[in-house]
Scaffold this motif. Structure first.
Motif, short mmCIF file in Angstrom:
data_model
loop_
_atom_site.label_atom_id
_atom_site.label_comp_id
_atom_site.label_asym_id
_atom_site.label_seq_id
_atom_site.Cartn_x
_atom_site.Cartn_y
_atom_site.Cartn_z
N ASP A 127 -129.29 -10.21 -35.75
CA ASP A 127 -130.04 -10.82 -34.65
C ASP A 127 -129.46 -10.42 -33.30
N PRO A 128 -130.20 -9.62 -32.51
CA PRO A 128 -129.66 -9.19 -31.23
C PRO A 128 -129.57 -10.30 -30.20
N ASN A 129 -130.20 -11.44 -30.45
CA ASN A 129 -130.09 -12.55 -29.52
C ASN A 129 -129.02 -13.55 -29.96
N ARG A 130 -127.99 -13.04 -30.57
CA ARG A 130 -126.84 -13.84 -30.96
C ARG A 130 -125.56 -13.10 -30.56
N TYR A 176 -128.57 -1.70 -28.85
CA TYR A 176 -129.59 -2.46 -28.13
C TYR A 176 -128.99 -3.07 -26.86
N HIS A 177 -127.85 -3.70 -26.99
CA HIS A 177 -127.23 -4.33 -25.83
C HIS A 177 -126.73 -3.29 -24.82
N ASP A 178 -126.30 -2.15 -25.29
CA ASP A 178 -125.90 -1.08 -24.36
C ASP A 178 -127.09 -0.68 -23.48
N ALA A 179 -128.28 -0.59 -24.09
CA ALA A 179 -129.47 -0.20 -23.33
C ALA A 179 -129.85 -1.27 -22.32
#
Length: 253
Positions: free
Chosen positions: A87-90, A129-132
């Motif tokens: 989950d990228p929102n965690r 994802y977070h790097d972008a």
């Protein structure tokens, strides 16, 4: 959503309108229900009807994100993997980072995942994802971050949710407060304030890329039956593209 046939064809993030110059940045953490080939051979062992539910991704959120970003002249950043992959929102230490059971559905491919597997998925999907997001958020000093999500009208064996839309926010409510007022002024909408979830989640995307940098922000939660099709996505994109600049002006006066 279909998955690429090999990991070499897989990009963990989708960037749209990267050259757009607006101060807005629109992101979608849960844009896709796809499973990369390196995770269970492209399957989590979850039935197709469950992978089409909110447990695997935010239904309608990707289409809304793309239309809203275009109307705002903003770049968009979207995940390309299911939230059940990781989950990228965690935050990376969040216990719900890798779900093994969600709204009554077991996730077989996650059942025996150890820390080594979690780290592998972090490296392949979550961190890129977070790097972008970090890179595009840093392109301007005055970036305003809009995170687009959708929510199910009802969890299994629970009461229906009454809201059409909710705004989630934590300590920085500069943008969210005037946007709440503007949405309520629409008259026909039931608007949730930190509903259906709390806006305070340490290490989530807003915390990491907005709160930590003092960037104005809000997280939008639109009920997914309202944005399942293109017409609903267009209606909400046009509404939000009209109200967000007004809210920002109020926030900065």
């Amino acid at each position: 959503m279909s998955s690429p046939s090999s990991e070499q064809d897989w990009a963990p993030v989708r960037l749209v309108g990267e050259a757009r110059t607006s101060r807005w940045l629109v992101i979608c953490d849960h844009a896709s229900n796809a499973v990369p080939p390196s995770v269970g051979g492209g399957s989590l062992g979850v039935a197709a009807e469950d992978m089409a539910r909110h447990i695997a991704y935010d239904v309608g959120a990707a289409g809304l994100t793309l239309q809203l970003a275009e109307l705002l002249g903003a770049p968009a950043v979207l995940s390309t993997f299911s939230r059940l992959v990781i989950d990228p929102n965690r935050g990376e230490d969040d216990p719900t980072l890798l779900m093994k059971l969600y709204d009554g559905t077991l996730i077989p491919a996650n059942r025996h995942a150890d820390q080594t597997e979690v780290e592998r998925r972090l490296d392949l999907y979550h961190r890129p994802y977070h790097d972008a997001v970090a890179r595009l958020a840093a392109r301007r000093a005055d970036t305003v971050l809009i995170s687009v999500h959708s929510f199910t009208p009802q969890f299994r064996h629970r009461q229906p949710r009454p809201w059409h839309v909710g705004l989630l926010f934590a300590s920085d409510d500069r943008l969210s407060r005037p946007l709440l007022d503007l949405l309520r002024d629409e008259g026909s909408l039931v608007v949730g304030e930190n509903q259906p979830y709390s806006g305070t989640l340490e290490g989530d995307t807003i915390d990491r890329h907005a709160i930590a940098h003092g960037r104005q922000n809000t997280l939008l939660e639109v009920r997914n039956d309202l944005i399942r099709d293109d017409a609903g996505q267009t209606e909400w994109a046009e509404r939000l593209a009209r109200l967000l600049p007004l809210a920002l002006r109020r926030a900065e006066t």
